[in-house]
Design a protein around this motif. Structure first.
Motif, PDB file in Angstrom:
ATOM      1  N   ARG A 161      -2.227   8.860 -12.515  1.00  0.00           N
ATOM      2  CA  ARG A 161      -3.074   7.714 -12.202  1.00  0.00           C
ATOM      3  C   ARG A 161      -2.210   6.465 -12.131  1.00  0.00           C
ATOM      4  N   LEU A 162      -2.735   5.445 -11.489  1.00  0.00           N
ATOM      5  CA  LEU A 162      -2.012   4.180 -11.372  1.00  0.00           C
ATOM      6  C   LEU A 162      -1.997   3.459 -12.718  1.00  0.00           C
ATOM      7  N   GLN A 163      -0.865   2.828 -13.007  1.00  0.00           N
ATOM      8  CA  GLN A 163      -0.728   2.056 -14.228  1.00  0.00           C
ATOM      9  C   GLN A 163      -1.332   0.663 -14.036  1.00  0.00           C
ATOM     10  N   THR A 179       0.830  -1.209   0.000  1.00  0.00           N
ATOM     11  CA  THR A 179       0.000   0.000   0.000  1.00  0.00           C
ATOM     12  C   THR A 179       0.861   1.253   0.000  1.00  0.00           C
ATOM     13  N   ALA A 180       1.954   1.237   0.777  1.00  0.00           N
ATOM     14  CA  ALA A 180       2.845   2.397   0.823  1.00  0.00           C
ATOM     15  C   ALA A 180       3.464   2.654  -0.553  1.00  0.00           C
ATOM     16  N   GLY A 181       3.874   1.575  -1.224  1.00  0.00           N
ATOM     17  CA  GLY A 181       4.442   1.731  -2.557  1.00  0.00           C
ATOM     18  C   GLY A 181       3.437   2.271  -3.552  1.00  0.00           C
ATOM     19  N   LEU A 182       2.212   1.811  -3.452  1.00  0.00           N
ATOM     20  CA  LEU A 182       1.163   2.301  -4.354  1.00  0.00           C
ATOM     21  C   LEU A 182       0.842   3.764  -4.085  1.00  0.00           C
ATOM     22  N   ARG A 183       0.868   4.150  -2.824  1.00  0.00           N
ATOM     23  CA  ARG A 183       0.588   5.554  -2.495  1.00  0.00           C
ATOM     24  C   ARG A 183       1.674   6.458  -3.063  1.00  0.00           C
ATOM     25  N   ARG A 192      -4.976  12.546  -6.927  1.00  0.00           N
ATOM     26  CA  ARG A 192      -5.041  13.022  -5.537  1.00  0.00           C
ATOM     27  C   ARG A 192      -6.015  12.184  -4.715  1.00  0.00           C
ATOM     28  N   GLN A 193      -7.166  11.853  -5.287  1.00  0.00           N
ATOM     29  CA  GLN A 193      -8.158  11.033  -4.575  1.00  0.00           C
ATOM     30  C   GLN A 193      -7.605   9.641  -4.267  1.00  0.00           C
ATOM     31  N   THR A 194      -6.920   9.056  -5.243  1.00  0.00           N
ATOM     32  CA  THR A 194      -6.329   7.736  -5.021  1.00  0.00           C
ATOM     33  C   THR A 194      -5.303   7.786  -3.913  1.00  0.00           C
ATOM     34  N   SER A 195      -4.476   8.822  -3.935  1.00  0.00           N
ATOM     35  CA  SER A 195      -3.454   8.979  -2.902  1.00  0.00           C
ATOM     36  C   SER A 195      -4.075   9.129  -1.521  1.00  0.00           C
ATOM     37  N   GLU A 214       1.254   9.399  -6.092  1.00  0.00           N
ATOM     38  CA  GLU A 214       1.658  10.797  -5.919  1.00  0.00           C
ATOM     39  C   GLU A 214       2.594  11.259  -7.041  1.00  0.00           C
ATOM     40  N   LEU A 215       3.292  10.305  -7.642  1.00  0.00           N
ATOM     41  CA  LEU A 215       4.232  10.647  -8.707  1.00  0.00           C
ATOM     42  C   LEU A 215       3.571  10.714 -10.079  1.00  0.00           C
TER      43      LEU A 215
END
Length: 245
Positions: A91-93, A79-83, A183-186, A87-88
């Protein structure tokens, strides 16, 4: 396996084997010979033996909690890695989404292993506490330890773990393309991290408490066994001396 029942008053270390047979019942009008059912061997455990049995079963709970602690730690790292990734990037790949789905699944498995109504670790703790009370065993330390453990595991299964799953699910849904999806995902992943940290702290404290108790129990059991062996040797020596005389 022998069926174990409560001792009606046997002293510590006493086992009373009881063999029972029940007469078969023949329905009215049925012709045939009345026989006996299979014999059952029942062991009546003393209070001390029951206490030791409950203590040994707590070791099984400890093993289960240690495994769940490792699983929760892995899920928190994911979860930390995904967060950080959210932020970078905007959206998530796809690979990130696959990892997020796997993390959701792992969190569900943790909750199920902990809260399963039949075989879960929390259910076993409740069984141990009920048997301690049912057998009228006066052991305030064990009772207090089981009560605290049951409360912590209930908080995990009913509050923290469902909250983690909900946050991860929201993070997955918010990862779709949009103006503010990153931002919402983060934010959702950050909320999941916070709950995961609390869950991990509870599991670590539970394993620490039970681990300390287990070491004490092992030392006590070893001392009791050594004392018993010494008493046996002393008795044998006395008997040999009398025979020599």
């Amino acid at each position: 396996l022998p069926e174990q029942v409560d001792s009606p008053g046997g002293g510590p270390g006493q086992v009373s084997p009881v063999t029972q047979a029940s007469q078969a019942v023949r329905p009215a009008g049925e012709v045939g010979q009345v026989g006996l059912s299979a014999f059952r061997h029942i062991e009546i455990l003393s209070t001390e033996q029951k206490r030791k049995e409950l203590s040994a079963r707590q070791s099984g709970v400890l093993d289960a909690l240690r495994q769940l602690q490792q699983q929760q730690s892995r899920a928190a790292e994911s979860t930390a890695g995904l967060r950080i990734q959210s932020e970078l990037a905007d959206r998530l790949q796809e690979d990130d989404l696959d990892l997020l789905k796997q993390t959701e699944l792992e969190q569900q498995q943790i909750r199920e292993q902990l809260g399963d109504p039949q075989a879960g670790a929390h259910r076993e703790v409740e069984r141990l506490r009920a048997e301690l009370q049912h057998n009228s065993i006066d052991d305030p330390q064990m009772a207090g330890r089981l009560d605290q453990l049951s409360e912590d595991l209930r908080s995990l299964t009913e509050v923290l773990l469902p909250s983690i799953e909900q946050s991860l699910a929201r993070a997955r849904k918010s990862s779709q393309p949009g103006d503010d999806s990153g931002r919402q995902t983060s934010q959702q992943l950050q909320q999941a991290e916070q709950s995961q940290s609390q869950a991990l702290s509870l599991l670590e404290e539970a394993t620490r408490q039970l681990g300390g108790w287990q070491r004490q129990f092992q030392i006590t059991s070893a001392l009791e066994e050594l004392t018993s062996d010494q008493a046996t040797i002393q008795q044998q020596t006395q008997e040999t001396g009398r025979q020599t005389l």
